[in-house]
Scaffold this active site. Structure first.
Site: not given
Ligand code: NDP
Ligand code: 2IT
Length: 449
Positions: A130, A170
């Site tokens: 991430k 995201d």
């Protein structure tokens, strides 16, 4: 036996907390997984002795870098970018990029940790990662966002690659940002490669990727409801958020005949008791994806109540789908949902429920689908975008939607396999153990490093 397991969990959490001070979100995510995986390892000394869980909870690598860019007034702006490469035992690091003003490393570490289990659950060969930056695209012009993304990728590109690490979107990173990021990678490397997913359809993107997370979350809820001979038709649904995941969760809920009565953003929520119609959903998409406005405008446009600074969980409902951000359902919200008759929660967002909120859901016996299972459809279609890019071809929307539907059912079955108890399925346990085993077996095979 039970005491010794509880003591092992406490020791493990104390180790994680000491090693990662001031990272409450990371502690929270690791705690939730440890409560499932440590008891599971009781009769699996090979996992314990190789300290697999402890190794998964220490990221392989974290990079952080300065992102300097020039705003529309010609002022120099400085932000901090990150990539957390958590674990690549079963495939290249894979996971989104988040741009929010208040982004902290603790949040990215929890997301990269969870992503490792989620990606494993999809059955596709993807590790967990991430990244992101403490940059808020809200209120910035398209040109400012472009300059920021170009500068961000000028740093990030040396750490990623189609076989190394494949980012995606995201919160705060949607189609616009992915396009700027991809094009900068292409300029820097002179390579047209599937190094990001969520790309536009004209440059290697996949059909159904935009819809996949929201649709997949609804499919997962549908599978949970089936275990109790229930369906979504006629159900009153609460949705939080109004971004990518929320929009397509609402769309699929409408396809299934549910009545969706709320949507939200970071300012508050709207309550539309008659139900958001397809026309009103189209209006939300235009508001959020094009005009980049606030959900409060929905209340003005359609003359429904708006609740500033509040979340929707006190509105009576049959089912709830949190699709905004982490820790948006606290214990009291969970109690309100249960008391008001909510029978199922499927998490489109990552870790939207606090651990004491999850306890309430479990005690109530409701069908609770944690994010790492319920929202895995997005990264699953990302995985299939990588496959299509590698083969230099693209599949049809019908093909991808069918694959998405099957993947969500396979994840549900995996949760059943590892989470089935006498009278119910513990989806948290099922998802954590189901995601863990494949990663653990690969790590065992690799030896110690
Ligand atoms: P978007 O940026 O498209 O939308 C985010 C939504 O959440 C917006 O409505 C935003 O409101 C709201 N929000 C953001 N921060 C907060 C906050 N602190 N409090 C209240 N509301 C907030 O992001 P996505 O829809 O892509 O992501 C939503 C969630 O889904 C995240 O948890 C993400 O990690 C998760 N997820 C996303 C996937 C994907 O494919 N995109 C895949 C799997 C999970 P505002 O506009 O005011 O900021
Ligand atoms: O949380 C997630 O699974 C995502 N943001 C999607 C990640 C991806 O690589 O598609």
């Amino acid at each position: 036996m039970v005491d010794s397991v509880q003591a092992q969990i406490a020791d493990f959490i104390s180790l994680i907390t000491t090693r990662n001070p001031n990272e409450p979100e990371f502690h929270q995510a690791v705690h939730e997984v440890a409560c499932s995986v440590i008891p599971f390892m009781e009769d699996k000394p090979e996992y314990r002795e190789a300290r697999i869980l402890e190794r998964i909870a220490e990221p392989d690598r974290i990079v952080s870098f300065r992102v300097s860019w020039e705003d529309d007034q010609g002022r120099v702006q400085i932000n901090r970018g990150y990539r957390v490469q958590n674990n690549n035992a079963i495939g290249p690091y894979k996971g989104g990029l988040r741009f929010t003003g208040d982004l902290k490393l603790s949040v990215l570490k929890f997301l990269a940790f969870e992503q490792t289990f989620k990606n494993s659950l999809t059955g596709l060969p993807m590790g967990g990662g991430k990244g992101g930056a403490n940059f808020d695209p809200k209120g910035k012009s398209d040109r400012e966002v472009m300059r920021f993304c170009q500068s961000f990728m000028t740093q990030l590109f040396r750490y990623i690659g189609r076989h190394t690490d494949v980012p995606a979107g995201d919160i705060g990173v949607g189609a616009r940002e992915v396009s700027f990021l991809f094009s900068q990678y292409k300029r820097l490397t002179n390579e047209f490669a599937g190094v990001l997913t969520g790309k536009g359809l004209s440059f290697g993107g996949s059909q159904v990727r935009t819809e996949a997370t929201g649709y997949g979350t609804v499919y997962f809820m549908e599978d949970m409801l089936h275990t109790r001979n229930q369906a979504l038709e006629g159900k009153i649904a609460l949705v939080s958020g109004s971004g990518n995941v929320a929009q397509y969760a609402i769309e699929k809920l409408l396809h299934k005949g549910a009545r969706v009565v709320t949507a939200s953003d970071s300012g508050g929520f709207i309550h539309d008791p008659a139900g958001i119609t397809p026309e009103r959903l189209a209006w939300i998409k235009e508001l959020k994806n094009k005009r980049r406005g606030r959900i409060s405008e929905y209340a003005d446009e359609f003359n429904v109540p708006y609740f500033p600074g509040e979340r929707p969980w006190r509105v009576p409902c049959d089912v709830a789908l949190p699709c905004a951000t982490q820790n948006e359902i606290h214990r009291k919200d969970a109690i309100a949902l249960c008391e008001n008759g909510c029978m199922s929660v499927a998490e489109g967002a990552n870790m939207p429920t606090t651990n004491d909120g999850i306890d309430i859901f479990h005690e109530s016996g409701m069908l609770y689908g944690p994010g790492k299972a319920a929202n895995a459809g997005g990264v699953a279609i990302s995985g299939l975008e990588m496959s299509q890019n590698a083969m230099h071809l693209s599949w049809s929307a019908e093909e991808l939607n069918e694959r998405l539907r099957n993947i969500m059912t396979n994840i549900h079955e995996k949760c059943r396999e590892y989470g089935e108890e006498r009278d119910r399925i513990d989806y948290v346990k099922g998802a954590n153990i189901g995601g863990f085993v494949k990663v653990a077996d690969a790590m065992l095979a690799y030896g110690i490093h």
